[in-house]
Scaffold this motif. Structure first.
Motif, short mmCIF file in Angstrom:
data_model
loop_
_atom_site.label_atom_id
_atom_site.label_comp_id
_atom_site.label_asym_id
_atom_site.label_seq_id
_atom_site.Cartn_x
_atom_site.Cartn_y
_atom_site.Cartn_z
N ARG A 17 -10.37 11.44 -5.58
CA ARG A 17 -9.85 11.91 -6.28
C ARG A 17 -8.54 12.39 -6.49
NH1 ARG A 17 -13.68 13.94 -10.81
NH2 ARG A 17 -15.03 11.85 -11.35
N LEU A 18 -8.58 12.87 -5.62
CA LEU A 18 -6.62 13.88 -5.12
C LEU A 18 -5.90 12.97 -4.84
CD1 LEU A 18 -8.18 17.10 -3.48
CD2 LEU A 18 -6.85 16.54 -5.89
N VAL A 19 -6.46 11.51 -3.61
CA VAL A 19 -6.16 10.55 -3.41
C VAL A 19 -5.39 9.86 -4.10
CG1 VAL A 19 -5.70 8.74 -2.30
CG2 VAL A 19 -6.48 10.76 -0.75
N ARG A 20 -6.32 9.07 -5.28
CA ARG A 20 -5.71 8.25 -6.83
C ARG A 20 -5.30 8.67 -6.91
NH1 ARG A 20 -10.70 6.80 -8.64
NH2 ARG A 20 -12.21 8.50 -8.17
N ALA A 21 -5.66 9.72 -7.81
CA ALA A 21 -4.50 10.09 -9.33
C ALA A 21 -3.40 10.08 -9.15
CB ALA A 21 -5.02 11.29 -9.62
N PRO A 22 -2.81 10.39 -7.43
CA PRO A 22 -1.69 10.38 -8.05
C PRO A 22 -0.95 8.81 -7.04
CG PRO A 22 -2.46 11.57 -5.67
CD PRO A 22 -3.12 11.57 -6.88
N LEU A 23 -1.83 8.01 -6.59
CA LEU A 23 -1.08 6.75 -6.58
C LEU A 23 -1.48 5.29 -7.64
CD1 LEU A 23 -3.55 5.95 -3.43
CD2 LEU A 23 -0.68 6.45 -3.82
N PHE A 24 -2.67 6.41 -8.71
CA PHE A 24 -2.34 6.09 -10.17
C PHE A 24 -1.21 6.29 -11.05
CE2 PHE A 24 -3.69 6.29 -14.78
CZ PHE A 24 -4.27 5.01 -14.87
N GLY A 25 -0.54 6.97 -10.77
CA GLY A 25 0.06 6.99 -11.91
C GLY A 25 1.68 6.56 -10.84
N VAL A 26 1.71 6.85 -9.85
CA VAL A 26 2.80 5.66 -8.62
C VAL A 26 3.19 4.30 -9.80
CG1 VAL A 26 4.21 5.19 -7.46
CG2 VAL A 26 2.95 7.91 -7.29
N CYS A 27 1.56 3.63 -9.74
CA CYS A 27 1.60 2.45 -9.95
C CYS A 27 2.25 2.36 -11.43
CB CYS A 27 -0.04 2.27 -10.03
SG CYS A 27 -0.24 1.53 -8.33
N VAL A 28 1.22 3.21 -12.45
CA VAL A 28 2.31 3.58 -13.63
C VAL A 28 3.24 3.40 -13.71
CG1 VAL A 28 2.03 4.56 -15.96
CG2 VAL A 28 -0.18 4.34 -14.50
N ALA A 29 4.01 4.20 -13.26
CA ALA A 29 5.60 4.34 -13.12
C ALA A 29 6.36 3.40 -12.89
CB ALA A 29 5.60 5.68 -11.97
N VAL A 30 5.83 2.56 -11.76
CA VAL A 30 6.84 1.19 -11.80
C VAL A 30 6.28 0.42 -11.87
CG1 VAL A 30 6.45 -0.30 -9.46
CG2 VAL A 30 5.98 2.09 -8.69
N GLY A 31 5.12 0.15 -12.96
CA GLY A 31 5.39 -1.00 -13.48
C GLY A 31 5.82 -1.21 -15.18
N LEU A 32 5.91 0.46 -15.67
CA LEU A 32 7.25 0.69 -17.06
C LEU A 32 8.45 1.14 -16.07
CD1 LEU A 32 5.57 4.22 -18.18
CD2 LEU A 32 4.88 1.98 -18.60
N ILE A 33 8.68 0.97 -14.99
CA ILE A 33 10.38 0.90 -14.40
C ILE A 33 10.13 -0.64 -14.76
CG2 ILE A 33 12.03 1.56 -12.32
CD1 ILE A 33 10.51 3.97 -11.71
N ALA A 34 9.78 -1.25 -13.95
CA ALA A 34 9.87 -2.79 -13.84
C ALA A 34 10.61 -3.15 -15.07
CB ALA A 34 8.84 -3.28 -13.12
N ILE A 35 9.31 -2.43 -16.31
CA ILE A 35 9.55 -3.64 -17.40
C ILE A 35 11.05 -2.50 -17.72
CG2 ILE A 35 8.80 -3.07 -19.80
CD1 ILE A 35 7.74 -4.97 -18.66
N PHE A 36 11.52 -1.53 -17.62
CA PHE A 36 12.68 -1.12 -18.00
C PHE A 36 14.08 -1.68 -17.68
CE2 PHE A 36 16.61 1.41 -17.81
CZ PHE A 36 16.90 1.53 -18.78
N ILE A 37 13.69 -2.12 -16.35
CA ILE A 37 15.18 -3.17 -15.65
C ILE A 37 14.61 -4.42 -16.21
CG2 ILE A 37 15.63 -3.94 -13.73
CD1 ILE A 37 14.79 -1.35 -12.05
#
Length: 659
Positions: free
Chosen positions: A494-514
């Motif tokens: 979970r220590l690895v999956r949690a930050p990776l999940f957060g990165v994926c969410v951030a990348v997705g939101l940034i893509a929509i914003f751009i």
């Protein structure tokens, strides 16, 4: 569902980006901006869907197991090598952007709302390449993508033929006199599109013939395709695409010589050749009582009188075209830049070796080119070297050129493996390999004299992605794929999956914003600016309001600020109030000055700003004459050989001395 969304997105891009053309009255650039906006919006959607897929995997799955999977086979696969080569190209582009003479132009492009070779454009193409390479896994997916590329080329060719006969299908008119421009707005770019789609269509018809399709229908389509491709290419009167088509044909015949000897293959080849012959006759044979009108051909911003027959027109394009000297001058100047690497006045200071290794930065050719170009060429908007390799050398230095050449070398090796490897016994993939090889060979050849644009580039990058995907399939067929296991002891913690999940969410939101901020808003801005530029504003008040809206939505597009400036200057002519005139000219000056500050190496920005500044000086505003002189002194350093700068600078010095 996400996988279906990914496929719909890349199929939409391949079909619509090359073909979309919107109303001339709605956009300032009715061919470039719709294509670029659609391409980059779909790229953002791809990134969002990919992020969602990875995030769902991290959230739902507890880990993975890799039993039976051989990393060695993956690493040695040519598809993996192709992906690595593309990643290196994108990495070098990113580093070159950091050290660019104009990081803003290199990041978003010299024209943020139009075509360019900036990092953002490169990342958009990379997203299509990598998603197709990783997610095309089934034969029906390959078939659909193959078919859509073929259909795109056929529709584009038919539109070009209609333009050749004076028609405007779907309200898409030609924009270059006797030379058809298809859906690209330029005959050279249109020819480039035909070169990369034609071989794919021919290979697809051969595949359908061998798959049991109605032979009479296939022969009819082959004749239609040959006629369409040949006539549309001839009507572009563009030597680069002609060269590319010739090279593509030679490669197709060379690779298919031993593999395409079935009687049905020969009959299809005869049908295709018959279509080509008919196209040549239709193009060169004069119609009864008709001849080509004598018009002014303004292609490449050089005015020449067009001949009165197709044969004379083609001969003139080959042997007497003024664009030949233009390209030769561009190549000589590029070589001078490579050898000397002169500093651009006012650019960020970096060690000289950086310019040799990383160049001036993506999409900065026109700024560096002005330092060494002759006076005649400088009066034209030369944005590229008209040679893909020279352009890479100038903009991204030795590293960028090596990475680009290496990509072509890896692609050639990958195609060779696909066509000749025993691992691919199916004629489907051999035919696809022949089609891709021919398209890539034609692309490389025509880009020796051309400029890549979004409509043809999207097909090129999709073909590279499809090539990588088909090669990677051999790994899955010979070795078990990575197996997802919801309860695996080797799963990620979970220590690895949690930050990776957060990165994926951030990348997705940034893509929509751009997608919204850099594409939807830019389209809205262009619609507002076009209404003013095309004279459809109801009056000065609405014109000011619309240009203010355009500038607010797309603050880094200099053309909108120039349109805003012209609105203010237009009101000065009808004003008798001196104070009001000064206020209007001051507003016009501020609009031009902001554009200049954002793009401080663009000669057009200098000319525009200096013109308004001088008008303010004529109205008695203190210091404006001296400021105009300073602007021209700076401009003389950026474009030392420009024919207009030196005499104007001398006249300004005399005027300032008198004052």
């Amino acid at each position: 569902m996400i996988g279906i969304g990914l496929e719909i997105t890349w199929l939409t891009a391949v079909l619509l980006v090359p073909l979309i053309v919107l109303s001339e009255d709605r956009f300032t650039s009715f061919t470039s901006l719709p294509k670029v906006t659609l391409l980059r919006s779909l790229a953002s959607l791809l990134v969002f869907l990919l992020s969602a897929r990875v995030a769902l995997f991290l959230f739902i799955e507890n880990g993975y197991s890799s039993s039976g999977w051989s990393p060695r086979k993956v690493y040695r696969n040519p598809g993996t090598s192709l992906i690595a080569a593309v990643v290196v190209v994108l990495f070098v582009t990113s580093v070159s952007t950091v050290f660019s003479i104009s990081p803003l132009a290199s990041l978003w492009g010299k024209d943020p709302s139009g075509d360019g070779s900036g990092l953002y454009a490169s990342a958009a193409f990379f997203s299509f390449f990598i998603v197709i390479a990783l997610f095309v896994r089934e034969k029906p997916q390959v078939e659909r993508l193959w078919a859509v590329i073929s259909i795109t080329g056929l529709i584009g060719g038919l539109i070009g033929i209609a333009q050749h006969f004076g028609l405007s299908p779907l309200d898409i008119s030609g924009t270059n006199g006797l030379r058809v421009t298809g859906t690209s707005g330029n005959p050279i770019f249109f020819g480039s599109l035909l070169v990369v789609t034609g071989p794919i269509g021919a290979a697809y018809l051969l595949h359908r013939l061998r798959s049991g399709a109605d032979s009479r229908l296939v022969y009819a389509l082959a004749a239609t395709g040959g006629f369409t491709l040949a006539l549309a290419l001839l009507a572009t009167l563009s030597r680069g695409p002609w060269l590319g088509a010739g090279v593509s044909l030679v490669v197709f015949l060379a690779l298919g010589w031993k593999q395409l000897r079935e009687p049905s293959d020969i009959r299809m080849a005869v049908s295709f050749a018959a279509g080509v012959v008919i196209a040549v006759v239709v193009f060169f044979a004069p119609l009864a009582g008709d001849s080509f009108p004598t018009i002014v051909d303004s292609s490449d911003e050089v005015s020449t009188v067009a001949p009165s027959s197709a044969a004379e027109l083609a001969s003139d394009r080959i042997f007497n075209s003024s664009t030949t000297s233009t390209r030769l001058s561009a190549w000589r100047t590029s070589l001078d830049l490579l050898a000397e690497r002169p500093d651009v006045p006012g650019a960020p200071s970096v060690p000289g070796i950086f310019r040799h290794l990383l160049g001036y930065g993506p999409d900065t050719f026109r700024y560096a080119y002005a330092l060494r170009a002759d006076g005649f060429i400088l009066q034209r908007r030369t944005n590229a070297a008209h040679n893909d390799i020279f352009n890479r050398f100038v903009e991204q230095g030795l590293f960028g050129a090596i990475a680009w050449i290496a990509l072509w070398g890896v692609a050639a090796w990958a195609v060779f493996k696909l066509v000749f490897s025993r691992a691919f016994r199916s004629s489907r993939y051999r035919l696809l390999g022949i089609g891709i090889a021919s398209a890539l060979a034609g692309r490389f050849s025509e880009q020796l004299t051309g400029i890549p644009q979004s409509g043809d580039s999207i097909v090129f990058w999709v073909l590279l992605g499809l090539l990588a995907a088909v090669l990677l399939r051999r790994v899955e067929e010979t070795e078990p794929s990575v197996q997802l296991d919801k309860r695996s002891d080797t799963g990620m913690s979970r220590l690895v999956r949690a930050p990776l999940f957060g990165v994926c969410v951030a990348v997705g939101l940034i893509a929509i914003f751009i997608a919204w901020d850099r594409n939807v808003d830019y389209a809205r801005a262009d619609i507002a600016a076009a209404k003013v530029a095309n004279g459809h504003a109801s009056g000065p008040s609405e014109a000011i309001e619309l240009t203010a809206k355009a500038v607010a939505l797309a603050p880094d597009v200099p053309e909108y600020r120039h349109i805003q400036s012209t609105v203010y200057q237009g009101q000065v002519a009808g004003s008798d109030d001196a104070n009001r005139s000064v206020q209007l000219l001051q507003a016009a000056y501020e609009a031009e000055l902001v554009a200049l500050e954002r793009y401080p190496f663009d000669r057009e920005m200098y000319f525009r700003t200096a013109a308004v500044t001088w008008e303010l000086g004529k109205l008695g505003v203190p210091g404006k004459a001296q400021e105009t002189l300073r602007l021209y002194e700076e401009l003389s350093l950026l474009v030392p050989n420009h024919e207009l700068v030196a005499p104007r600078l001398e006249a300004l010095r005399q005027q300032v001395e008198v004052q």
